[in-house]
Design an enzyme around this catalytic site. Structure first.
Site, short mmCIF file in Angstrom:
data_model
loop_
_atom_site.label_atom_id
_atom_site.label_comp_id
_atom_site.label_asym_id
_atom_site.label_seq_id
_atom_site.Cartn_x
_atom_site.Cartn_y
_atom_site.Cartn_z
N LYS A 134 -11.57 -2.99 -7.06
CA LYS A 134 -12.05 -1.36 -7.64
C LYS A 134 -11.31 -0.05 -8.21
O LYS A 134 -11.64 0.31 -8.69
CB LYS A 134 -12.64 -0.83 -6.06
N LYS B 130 -5.53 -9.91 -8.84
CA LYS B 130 -6.83 -9.93 -7.99
C LYS B 130 -7.66 -8.82 -8.49
O LYS B 130 -7.85 -7.27 -9.31
CB LYS B 130 -6.61 -9.39 -7.04
N LYS C 223 1.06 -1.17 -0.19
CA LYS C 223 -0.04 0.19 0.57
C LYS C 223 0.97 1.20 0.32
O LYS C 223 0.26 2.01 -0.61
CB LYS C 223 -0.97 -0.07 1.00
#
Ligand code: TRP
Length: 381
Positions: free
Chosen positions: A249, A246, A148
């Protein structure tokens, strides 16, 4: 062996079950970040297994007043969401969308406690106490803060540059410790999650053991039971644009995702554009060499609760196009009731928000009991 027997006899801390009957008096707990309406990865990779667990529990324990009925809690992890900056207005709305998505997929607030993490302040209280027994070395090895913060997987706190460290916020680094608090606060015994959460669950078990050892409860008994991981049968739904990634969104290409309230036309368009392969001859199910095709078959099989091989047999496609049309039809039909319910709920946000408000009050009652016990063990009261 039945699923129930499998759960009872499981020695392992990680269970892989298509359908799960929880033992009496157990607690299943999970959370999802409020990123808005669910896509198929959220749904098949995690939330559908919550619904399955709920429905199995209702069948196995038909009398809801029975005191041994397993307790089910499903929450919106809004505090975790803040580890990546959010616009306050959109956070509020995406939270409502996430609750509406949970309800639309079949979570029943009369059987489960649906709650909002930030409305139960005991989460952050327990988080602090757990942070005092969590080693920095273990957190340092976790992969999520690195990805992240856009740091390489091999990065370590000690070799990250000063400027990388200033951009890495404490909340992101400590994220797994808050997740451990979420789980332990309700003395959870089963945690149904997607495969990407396995490292967080391992750390939770480690923190659980460390805390129990350091601070035994009354009668020297451990306060927290060890939570077991339950993996959803479909661990990973891939991006339609790149089957090695994966479904997410945040993918800039919106046809990479299918959202649960998508119209049949949009589903068909996204599936038709899905990247597969150019292999001639019969369509086969091979998750290693034909990832794109396997992903389509797995999505359809998740919707139908069957195997990808069975889906392939049923569609019997003569080419890629027939496969895609067959899969799109299965997904569109499977999601039709979810879409209708989602649209209805989004017109009644007062109801949706009220479900979370009432659930948070019930969650707080349970959390307060654990915190009293924890505070006593630690010597705070
Ligand atoms: N980290 C989880 C995710 O990103 C969300 C989460 C927060 C969670 N707390 C949890 C999941 C506790 C299971 C249990 O999906």
């Amino acid at each position: 062996m039945s699923a129930a027997a499998a759960v009872r006899s499981a020695k392992s801390t990680v269970l892989e079950l298509a359908t799960t009957v929880l033992p009496a008096k157990s607690t299943a707990f999970s959370m999802i970040q409020p990123t808005g309406v669910f896509h198929l990865g959220n749904y098949l990779g995690a939330v559908k297994s919550w619904v399955d667990i709920q429905n199995q529990t209702a069948t196995a324990f038909p009398n809801s007043n029975d005191p041994s009925v397993p307790r089910l809690l499903f929450g919106i992890a809004d505090l975790h969401a803040l580890t990546i900056p959010k616009d306050p207005k959109s956070l509020r709305f995406t939270r409502s969308q996430a609750v509406a998505s949970m309800l639309a997929t079949g979570i029943d607030p009369s059987r489960c406690i649906v709650f909002q993490q930030s409305q139960v302040p005991e989460h952050t209280q327990l988080y602090w106490l757990l942070s005092t027994v969590t080693g920095m070395g273990y957190l340092n090895r976790m992969t999520q803060w690195k990805s992240k913060a856009q740091l390489d997987e091999s990065t370590s706190l000690t070799d990250a540059s000063e400027s990388a460290l200033s951009k890495l916020h404490l909340g992101l680094f400590a994220y797994p410790c808050l997740q451990a608090a979420d789980i332990l606060l309700y003395k959870s015994t089963y945690v149904p999650v997607g495969e990407d959460q396995s490292q967080h669950l391992e750390l939770t078990r480690h923190i659980c053991a460390t805390f129990n050892k350091k601070y035994p409860g009354a009668d020297k008994k451990p306060i927290f039971p060890e939570p077991k991981t339950i993996f959803a049968p479909f661990k990973k739904i891939s991006s339609l644009r790149d089957p090695s990634k994966k479904m997410s969104k945040s993918d800039p290409d919106q046809t990479a995702c299918i959202y649960i309230p998508d119209s049949p036309a949009r589903i068909q368009k996204a599936i038709r554009r899905a990247v597969t392969d150019s292999q001639q001859g019969p369509i086969t199910y091979d998750p290693v060499t034909r990832q794109g095709i396997a992903n389509l078959l797995e999505m359809a099989s998740g919707i139908l609760q069957t195997t990808p091989q069975q889906v392939l047999k049923d569609i019997a496609p003569k080419d890629h196009k027939e496969l895609k049309d067959g899969v799109a039809q299965i997904i569109a039909e499977g999601l039709a009731p979810v879409r209708t319910e989602y649209e209805r709920l989004m017109k009644d946000l007062d109801y949706v928000d009220d479900v979370a408000r009432r659930g948070s009050l019930r969650a707080r009652e349970i959390a307060a009991i654990t915190m009293a016990e924890v505070n006593r063990a630690v010597g705070l009261n």
